[in-house]
Design a protein around this motif. Structure first.
Motif, PDB file in Angstrom:
ATOM      1  N   PHE A 284       0.847  -1.181   0.000  1.00 22.54           N
ATOM      2  CA  PHE A 284       0.000   0.000   0.000  1.00 22.54           C
ATOM      3  C   PHE A 284       0.891   1.243   0.000  1.00 22.54           C
ATOM      4  O   PHE A 284       1.524   1.553   1.009  1.00 22.54           O
ATOM      5  N   ALA A 285       0.935   1.931  -1.116  1.00 21.63           N
ATOM      6  CA  ALA A 285       1.709   3.163  -1.224  1.00 21.63           C
ATOM      7  C   ALA A 285       0.769   4.354  -1.057  1.00 21.63           C
ATOM      8  O   ALA A 285      -0.446   4.202  -0.896  1.00 21.63           O
ATOM      9  N   ALA A 286       1.316   5.552  -1.132  1.00 16.85           N
ATOM     10  CA  ALA A 286       0.496   6.753  -0.973  1.00 16.85           C
ATOM     11  C   ALA A 286      -0.568   6.852  -2.047  1.00 16.85           C
ATOM     12  O   ALA A 286      -1.656   7.383  -1.814  1.00 16.85           O
ATOM     13  N   ALA A 287      -0.254   6.344  -3.238  1.00 15.34           N
ATOM     14  CA  ALA A 287      -1.204   6.439  -4.347  1.00 15.34           C
ATOM     15  C   ALA A 287      -2.266   5.356  -4.305  1.00 15.34           C
ATOM     16  O   ALA A 287      -3.270   5.465  -5.025  1.00 15.34           O
ATOM     17  N   THR A 288      -2.097   4.326  -3.491  1.00 18.09           N
ATOM     18  CA  THR A 288      -2.996   3.176  -3.545  1.00 18.09           C
ATOM     19  C   THR A 288      -4.456   3.529  -3.250  1.00 18.09           C
ATOM     20  O   THR A 288      -5.354   3.075  -3.974  1.00 18.09           O
ATOM     21  N   PRO A 289      -4.776   4.305  -2.202  1.00 22.68           N
ATOM     22  CA  PRO A 289      -6.189   4.648  -2.000  1.00 22.68           C
ATOM     23  C   PRO A 289      -6.808   5.350  -3.199  1.00 22.68           C
ATOM     24  O   PRO A 289      -7.958   5.076  -3.553  1.00 22.68           O
ATOM     25  N   CYS A 290      -6.053   6.241  -3.838  1.00 18.54           N
ATOM     26  CA  CYS A 290      -6.569   6.969  -4.999  1.00 18.54           C
ATOM     27  C   CYS A 290      -6.747   6.027  -6.183  1.00 18.54           C
ATOM     28  O   CYS A 290      -7.796   6.039  -6.850  1.00 18.54           O
ATOM     29  N   ASP A 291      -5.735   5.206  -6.455  1.00 20.26           N
ATOM     30  CA  ASP A 291      -5.809   4.273  -7.571  1.00 20.26           C
ATOM     31  C   ASP A 291      -6.947   3.268  -7.380  1.00 20.26           C
ATOM     32  O   ASP A 291      -7.672   2.937  -8.328  1.00 20.26           O
ATOM     33  N   ALA A 292      -7.100   2.767  -6.156  1.00 25.30           N
ATOM     34  CA  ALA A 292      -8.156   1.794  -5.881  1.00 25.30           C
ATOM     35  C   ALA A 292      -9.534   2.429  -6.029  1.00 25.30           C
ATOM     36  O   ALA A 292     -10.463   1.815  -6.580  1.00 25.30           O
ATOM     37  N   ALA A 293      -9.690   3.655  -5.529  1.00 28.75           N
ATOM     38  CA  ALA A 293     -10.977   4.345  -5.665  1.00 28.75           C
ATOM     39  C   ALA A 293     -11.318   4.580  -7.130  1.00 28.75           C
ATOM     40  O   ALA A 293     -12.461   4.389  -7.565  1.00 28.75           O
ATOM     41  N   PHE A 294     -10.324   5.000  -7.911  1.00 27.25           N
ATOM     42  CA  PHE A 294     -10.527   5.252  -9.338  1.00 27.25           C
ATOM     43  C   PHE A 294     -10.955   3.969 -10.048  1.00 27.25           C
ATOM     44  O   PHE A 294     -11.938   3.955 -10.813  1.00 27.25           O
ATOM     45  N   ALA A 295     -10.255   2.873  -9.801  1.00 23.48           N
ATOM     46  CA  ALA A 295     -10.595   1.601 -10.435  1.00 23.48           C
ATOM     47  C   ALA A 295     -11.984   1.125 -10.009  1.00 23.48           C
ATOM     48  O   ALA A 295     -12.767   0.632 -10.831  1.00 23.48           O
ATOM     49  N   ALA A 296     -12.310   1.278  -8.724  1.00 23.33           N
ATOM     50  CA  ALA A 296     -13.600   0.817  -8.223  1.00 23.33           C
ATOM     51  C   ALA A 296     -14.755   1.602  -8.828  1.00 23.33           C
ATOM     52  O   ALA A 296     -15.766   1.031  -9.253  1.00 23.33           O
ATOM     53  N   VAL A 297     -14.627   2.920  -8.879  1.00 23.90           N
ATOM     54  CA  VAL A 297     -15.704   3.734  -9.441  1.00 23.90           C
ATOM     55  C   VAL A 297     -15.826   3.498 -10.950  1.00 23.90           C
ATOM     56  O   VAL A 297     -16.932   3.491 -11.501  1.00 23.90           O
ATOM     57  N   LEU A 298     -14.711   3.274 -11.622  1.00 26.66           N
ATOM     58  CA  LEU A 298     -14.775   2.887 -13.030  1.00 26.66           C
ATOM     59  C   LEU A 298     -15.568   1.589 -13.199  1.00 26.66           C
ATOM     60  O   LEU A 298     -16.434   1.475 -14.085  1.00 26.66           O
ATOM     61  N   LEU A 299     -15.295   0.599 -12.354  1.00 20.00           N
ATOM     62  CA  LEU A 299     -16.001  -0.677 -12.437  1.00 20.00           C
ATOM     63  C   LEU A 299     -17.507  -0.496 -12.284  1.00 20.00           C
ATOM     64  O   LEU A 299     -18.296  -1.012 -13.088  1.00 20.00           O
ATOM     65  N   PHE A 300     -17.916   0.234 -11.258  1.00 20.42           N
ATOM     66  CA  PHE A 300     -19.342   0.363 -10.999  1.00 20.42           C
ATOM     67  C   PHE A 300     -20.029   1.311 -11.987  1.00 20.42           C
ATOM     68  O   PHE A 300     -21.223   1.153 -12.272  1.00 20.42           O
ATOM     69  N   THR A 301     -19.299   2.266 -12.534  1.00 18.29           N
ATOM     70  CA  THR A 301     -19.877   3.138 -13.555  1.00 18.29           C
ATOM     71  C   THR A 301     -20.100   2.373 -14.851  1.00 18.29           C
ATOM     72  O   THR A 301     -21.170   2.433 -15.462  1.00 18.29           O
ATOM     73  N   THR A 302     -19.097   1.641 -15.276  1.00 13.50           N
ATOM     74  CA  THR A 302     -19.167   0.936 -16.555  1.00 13.50           C
ATOM     75  C   THR A 302     -20.210  -0.175 -16.536  1.00 13.50           C
ATOM     76  O   THR A 302     -20.882  -0.422 -17.540  1.00 13.50           O
ATOM     77  N   THR A 303     -20.383  -0.868 -15.412  1.00 14.30           N
ATOM     78  CA  THR A 303     -21.339  -1.970 -15.332  1.00 14.30           C
ATOM     79  C   THR A 303     -22.738  -1.517 -14.929  1.00 14.30           C
ATOM     80  O   THR A 303     -23.657  -2.340 -14.893  1.00 14.30           O
ATOM     81  N   SER A 304     -22.927  -0.241 -14.666  1.00 10.38           N
ATOM     82  CA  SER A 304     -24.214   0.255 -14.176  1.00 10.38           C
ATOM     83  C   SER A 304     -25.299   0.192 -15.252  1.00 10.38           C
ATOM     84  O   SER A 304     -25.025   0.268 -16.452  1.00 10.38           O
TER      85      SER A 304
END
Length: 412
Positions: A284-304
């Motif tokens: 878990f680096a400093a960028a990990t929360p941001c990268d994970a949030a970005f990937a997660a919201v992309l997943l739920f947006t695209t499959t919505s």
């Protein structure tokens, strides 16, 4: 040369582009396509009048938001001397400015200012719609949570909880917090921030949880990934309709429930993948929360079942926070999101009539926009997985937030 010198400064470009957006939503400049400001002047203002009576809009199925959304709807009425619509635009502008200030402050030691430029350039790509919905306000809260970062976990959690009360998805910013103290403090702060107001509102204000039923009964919105099936099928005899339903333009007819159900299955599969990623992540680096949030919201947006145009501002904001960190691997997905945002402007509002008609231009726009979103989603998830689960063996590392806090050990 003077013009080139001016546009190199993000604040100057922000002022110019936001002035243009304000002129559009205020009607000084005419924009092609339907009037996007009626959501504010008619729907939001109508909800404002209902909420002032002490109840949620129980008879309006378009109310599909968590109870905290009432804050965003009521807030413009608190600004003295301004009409509701103008006050809403002013508040949206202020939230836009707050995001800019937060990104500039975080990137003050960086010459490239990648995150700042993503926000400055990405928001106007969505056109006047971005100022005519309250999603930018929600995005500002989520960006604030990520900028607070692991050094202030309780602040991060409280802001994520506030964002969830406004529109649920900001809870995803906590997905990538390092295990241990940071996760305990941020997740507990979010839980308290969500649970206490929700419980109070549910027991004192009629209709606080009505959004759950209204959201459940939605169909397949014509801009979603699943809708492409019906856009094409209409040319081969599909007997369904395109109607305004539950606050958006949706397909209604044979096999629509099936496609909507498949979209829900994909969203559940996305949730499962995120759970597996969380369990497997080791670094878990400093960028990990941001990268994970970005990937997660992309997943739920695209499959919505619904990909409304204003959803793109969520992704622009999260992409901007990712690129604040030099260790982030989300540059290419961020570029794909910016491209998708520009295409979104063309499909709504500019050529929305072509989308409604399912003609070749409308279908092509959706194929390109949704294709870009799908590509960004796959790429972001692949990069997140590789960066956090296949790193060299070693102790889990939590790095303080900030673009200069990434050590060589966490920047691979």
């Amino acid at each position: 040369m003077v013009v080139a010198s001016v546009v190199r400064h993000p604040v100057t470009v922000w002022v110019l582009t936001r002035a243009a957006l304000l002129l559009c939503v205020l009607g000084v400049l005419t924009y092609p396509g339907p009037d996007v400001t009626t959501d504010v002047s008619v729907i939001y203002q109508g909800w404002h009048e209902v909420l002032r009576t002490g109840t949620y809009p129980l008879e309006d199925v378009a109310w599909q938001y968590p109870p905290g959304a009432a804050l965003a709807i009521l807030a413009p009425g608190l600004l003295p001397g301004l009409g509701y619509t103008l006050a809403f635009f002013v508040l949206t502008l202020l939230c836009d400015l707050l995001v800019l200030a937060g990104l500039l402050r975080t990137e003050r030691h960086g010459a490239a200012r990648r995150g700042t430029w993503v926000w400055v350039a990405g928001v106007p790509l969505l056109g006047p719609t971005v100022y005519a919905r309250y999603d930018l306000m929600v995005t500002a809260v989520a960006v604030g949570a990520l900028l607070a970062g692991v050094r202030r976990p309780r602040v991060m959690g409280a802001l994520a909880g506030l964002g969830a009360l406004l529109k649920v998805w900001p809870l995803l910013v906590l997905l990538g917090t390092p295990r241990g103290r940071v996760t305990r403090r941020s997740w507990s702060a979010a839980a308290v921030t969500v649970a206490v107001p929700a419980l109070v509102l549910a027991t004192t204000v009629p209709g606080a949880l009505a959004f759950l039923t209204f959201q459940r009964d939605r169909g397949t919105e014509i801009e979603s990934l699943g809708a492409l099936v019906f856009h094409v099928w209409r040319h081969f005899g599909w007997q369904g309709q395109v109607l305004l339903n539950y606050g958006s333009v949706e397909f209604l007819g044979p096999y629509v429930p099936l496609v909507s159900g498949l979209a829900l299955v994909l969203s559940l599969a996305a949730l499962g993948w995120l759970a597996v990623w969380r369990a497997r992540a080791r670094e878990f680096a400093a960028a990990t929360p941001c990268d994970a949030a970005f990937a997660a919201v992309l997943l739920f947006t695209t499959t919505s079942r619904v990909i409304s145009p204003q959803y793109m501002v969520w992704l622009v904001g999260l992409a901007a926070v990712c690129l604040v960190h030099r260790a982030s691997r989300m540059l290419r997905p961020a570029v794909l999101v910016l491209a998708a945002t520009g295409v979104t402007l063309l499909e709504f509002p500019v050529w929305f009539s072509h989308v409604v008609a399912s003609d070749p231009l409308g279908v092509a726009l959706l194929v390109v926009r949704n294709g870009l979103l799908a590509a960004a989603t796959v790429d972001a998830c692949r990069r997140l997985w590789r960066q956090t689960t296949t790193a060299a063996a070693g102790p889990e590392t939590a790095v303080s937030a900030g673009p200069r806090s990434d050590s060589p050990a966490t920047s691979r």
